[in-house]
Structure formats: C-alpha cells, structure tokens
Design a protein around this motif. Structure first.
Motif, PDB file in Angstrom:
ATOM      1  N   PHE A  26       3.729  -1.413   4.463  1.00 22.79           N
ATOM      2  CA  PHE A  26       4.534  -0.205   4.299  1.00 22.79           C
ATOM      3  C   PHE A  26       4.685   0.127   2.825  1.00 22.79           C
ATOM      4  O   PHE A  26       4.943  -0.743   2.004  1.00 22.79           O
ATOM      5  N   GLY A  27       4.537   1.420   2.476  1.00 21.57           N
ATOM      6  CA  GLY A  27       4.703   1.790   1.081  1.00 21.57           C
ATOM      7  C   GLY A  27       4.688   3.290   0.875  1.00 21.57           C
ATOM      8  O   GLY A  27       4.594   4.080   1.826  1.00 21.57           O
ATOM      9  N   ILE A  28       4.791   3.674  -0.389  1.00 21.99           N
ATOM     10  CA  ILE A  28       4.787   5.074  -0.816  1.00 21.99           C
ATOM     11  C   ILE A  28       3.529   5.286  -1.645  1.00 21.99           C
ATOM     12  O   ILE A  28       3.077   4.378  -2.361  1.00 21.99           O
ATOM     13  N   ASN A  29       2.964   6.484  -1.596  1.00 22.68           N
ATOM     14  CA  ASN A  29       1.662   6.723  -2.231  1.00 22.68           C
ATOM     15  C   ASN A  29       1.734   6.903  -3.743  1.00 22.68           C
ATOM     16  O   ASN A  29       0.714   7.136  -4.384  1.00 22.68           O
ATOM     17  N   THR A  30       2.903   6.781  -4.336  1.00 23.80           N
ATOM     18  CA  THR A  30       3.049   6.960  -5.779  1.00 23.80           C
ATOM     19  C   THR A  30       4.175   6.080  -6.290  1.00 23.80           C
ATOM     20  O   THR A  30       4.945   5.519  -5.497  1.00 23.80           O
ATOM     21  N   THR A  45       3.944  10.819   0.390  1.00 22.43           N
ATOM     22  CA  THR A  45       3.283  10.243   1.556  1.00 22.43           C
ATOM     23  C   THR A  45       3.734   8.805   1.779  1.00 22.43           C
ATOM     24  O   THR A  45       3.729   7.992   0.848  1.00 22.43           O
ATOM     25  N   LEU A  46       4.118   8.490   3.013  1.00 20.42           N
ATOM     26  CA  LEU A  46       4.405   7.120   3.425  1.00 20.42           C
ATOM     27  C   LEU A  46       3.164   6.561   4.104  1.00 20.42           C
ATOM     28  O   LEU A  46       2.427   7.288   4.768  1.00 20.42           O
ATOM     29  N   ARG A  47       2.927   5.271   3.934  1.00 21.97           N
ATOM     30  CA  ARG A  47       1.769   4.640   4.557  1.00 21.97           C
ATOM     31  C   ARG A  47       2.184   3.401   5.338  1.00 21.97           C
ATOM     32  O   ARG A  47       3.112   2.688   4.963  1.00 21.97           O
ATOM     33  N   ASN A  48       1.490   3.167   6.404  1.00 19.64           N
ATOM     34  CA  ASN A  48       1.649   1.953   7.199  1.00 19.64           C
ATOM     35  C   ASN A  48       0.276   1.301   7.305  1.00 19.64           C
ATOM     36  O   ASN A  48      -0.585   1.762   8.043  1.00 19.64           O
ATOM     37  N   LYS A  86      -0.824   7.307   7.816  1.00 23.51           N
ATOM     38  CA  LYS A  86      -0.030   7.897   6.750  1.00 23.51           C
ATOM     39  C   LYS A  86       0.736   9.086   7.309  1.00 23.51           C
ATOM     40  O   LYS A  86       0.344   9.670   8.314  1.00 23.51           O
ATOM     41  N   HIS A  87       1.839   9.426   6.639  1.00 31.25           N
ATOM     42  CA  HIS A  87       2.621  10.585   7.063  1.00 31.25           C
ATOM     43  C   HIS A  87       3.158  11.290   5.827  1.00 31.25           C
ATOM     44  O   HIS A  87       3.766  10.672   4.961  1.00 31.25           O
ATOM     45  N   HIS A 222       2.283  10.145 -13.879  1.00 35.05           N
ATOM     46  CA  HIS A 222       1.393   9.714 -12.802  1.00 35.05           C
ATOM     47  C   HIS A 222       1.371   8.193 -12.635  1.00 35.05           C
ATOM     48  O   HIS A 222       0.545   7.655 -11.893  1.00 35.05           O
ATOM     49  N   GLY A 223       2.263   7.502 -13.339  1.00 35.22           N
ATOM     50  CA  GLY A 223       2.307   6.047 -13.253  1.00 35.22           C
ATOM     51  C   GLY A 223       1.364   5.353 -14.198  1.00 35.22           C
ATOM     52  O   GLY A 223       1.243   4.121 -14.179  1.00 35.22           O
ATOM     53  N   GLY A 224       0.658   6.120 -15.060  1.00 40.41           N
ATOM     54  CA  GLY A 224      -0.238   5.534 -16.037  1.00 40.41           C
ATOM     55  C   GLY A 224       0.488   5.052 -17.281  1.00 40.41           C
ATOM     56  O   GLY A 224       1.671   5.355 -17.482  1.00 40.41           O
ATOM     57  N   ASP A 225      -0.214   4.311 -18.135  1.00 34.20           N
ATOM     58  CA  ASP A 225       0.366   3.742 -19.344  1.00 34.20           C
ATOM     59  C   ASP A 225      -0.106   4.500 -20.592  1.00 34.20           C
ATOM     60  O   ASP A 225      -1.268   4.917 -20.663  1.00 34.20           O
ATOM     61  N   ASN A 226       0.795   4.626 -21.553  1.00 29.41           N
ATOM     62  CA  ASN A 226       0.464   5.203 -22.859  1.00 29.41           C
ATOM     63  C   ASN A 226       0.991   4.259 -23.935  1.00 29.41           C
ATOM     64  O   ASN A 226       2.152   3.846 -23.884  1.00 29.41           O
ATOM     65  N   ALA A 227       0.144   3.906 -24.896  1.00 30.86           N
ATOM     66  CA  ALA A 227       0.518   2.941 -25.934  1.00 30.86           C
ATOM     67  C   ALA A 227       0.720   3.634 -27.277  1.00 30.86           C
ATOM     68  O   ALA A 227      -0.055   4.514 -27.661  1.00 30.86           O
TER      69      ALA A 227
END
Length: 233
Positions: A26-30, A45-48, A86-87, A222-227
């Motif tokens: 179970f999780g979230i797409n982001t 979006t939720l995923r199973n 997914k939903h 978007h969940g990416g990293d910046n240094a």
C-alpha cells in the motif's frame, strides 16, 4: 514520507505479521503534493501492490500525526483497492481564507485495512487486522508569489551567531532539507523546524564554533534532490 500504524482490532497477536505483510504494497504515488491556488483540484493515486484487497481511507489534515480538519476535501474519501491495482483520487480546496503571501503546509493522510488473500481460507476471527498508512506533505501555493521554490532552496542564508549556525529563509516558500553539513560534519535534522524551514522563518543549530563551508541538499516539488553550498563569511 511518514509511515504510521493504526490498531484496528485485537485477536491473536502472534498472527499479526500476516496482516501487516499483506499491507506492504500500500502506498501513494508521490512523496509530496503542490496545490496551486485556483487549480480547482489536483490528483493523487493510491496503489495496492499486494495480493489482497484493501479498504483505503484518505483525508487532508493540518498535522501529520493525526486527523485534524483542513480546508480540503478528498473525493472519494473511502475506496476499495483491488489486488495489484491503483485508484485516482481528487483533492479539492474548499476555503479562500488561506494566507496569500506565503505557502501553507498540510498533510495528505491515507490508511488501508488489508483483507484476506483469496483462496487462503483465512478467517477474520483468527487474525489481527492492522491499518498501514502514509502521510505526505501538501503545499498550498498562492498565485503571484515572488521567485520560485527552487530559488528559495538555493538562496537560503546561513550565518554565524553566538548560539551557533543560523539558517534564514527569506522566501514565501517552505524549504525541506534532505541533508545538511558544516565542514563535512552532518547536522541533525530530527526536529521538524530544522527539517523544514517555514516561509520567513529561521532555525539555529547550537554549535561551539560555526565556520567553514555549509553544504545542503533540498527536496524539490517532485521529490528530487538539489545540492548547494556556501562558505560562511
């Protein structure tokens, strides 16, 4: 992403691992959401990913640890997730009273109760059922804010003060750290105010002597990293 477990019912504790393992998919797409002012709605979006169906409940809260009413509606708030499915959900803003000069932060919380695997003969009377869930940040971003979220991450101001090393966020955006170090020594990000610097806020790490080069890694939309790096004056 914060993970939390919610006790659903009590039966045979020794069998609880079975229910939890079913819920591992179970999780979230982001890892975070941005809600631009005037968007009408945004999607999540939720995923199973497990072999068992799940009943998932979602809401937006003012805090991550528990449900606290927030000016957003999730449609639908309760869904059945079939195995390996997914939903898509919609999040709608239902208030116009949020600050217009800075971002506001909320939390999208989703939890699910797993069902039994088809054909296993499992009985709900002989299992402990746990809900497993996720909590991610939702940033409400007003129109017309100066600069960008990336500018805010890049332009953090680090300075030496009597108490140690101070960081100041002069922007209207939240800035979240993935990593922070001074002269190669990692600084703790275990406190919420240190992990994420709010708009127009500051935080000070107590250090005997703050000198050298500060290096920091931030998390973008978007969940990416910046240094980035900065040598203290």
């Amino acid at each position: 992403m914060t993970r939390y477990f919610l006790h659903i019912s009590l039966a045979t504790a020794l069998l609880s691992v079975t229910a939890v393992s079913q819920a591992e998919g179970f999780g979230i797409n982001t890892t975070r959401l941005v809600y631009p002012q005037g968007a009408g709605s945004i999607n999540v979006t939720l995923r199973n990913g497990s072999a068992a169906p799940m009943l998932a409940q979602s809401a937006v809260s003012r805090v991550s640890s528990h449900a606290e009413p927030a000016p957003f509606t999730v449609i639908p708030p309760l869904v059945r997730l079939e195995p390996n499915s997914k939903h898509n959900l919609r999040i709608l803003e239902n208030s116009s009273s949020l600050p217009a000069d800075r971002e506001s932060v909320f939390y999208f919380r989703a939890s699910a109760i797993p069902g039994s695997k088809p054909g296993t003969g499992e009985s709900d009377n002989h299992l402990v059922r746990f809900g497993i869930g996720n909590s991610i940040k939702l940033f409400y971003r007003p129109k017309g804010l100066p600069g960008t979220a990336l500018d805010a991450q890049k332009n953090l101001q680090f300075s030496r003060v009597n108490q140690g090393l101070k960081v100041t966020n002069t922007s209207p955006y939240h800035v979240s750290f993935a990593h922070l170090s001074l002269e190669g020594k990692n600084l703790p990000l275990d406190k919420a105010d240190a992990k994420m610097i709010a708009p127009f806020a500051s935080y000070t790490w107590p250090l005997p002597a703050a000198k050298g080069t500060v290096k920091w890694v931030t998390i973008d939309d978007h969940g990416g990293d910046n240094a980035f790096s900065q040598k203290l004056p």
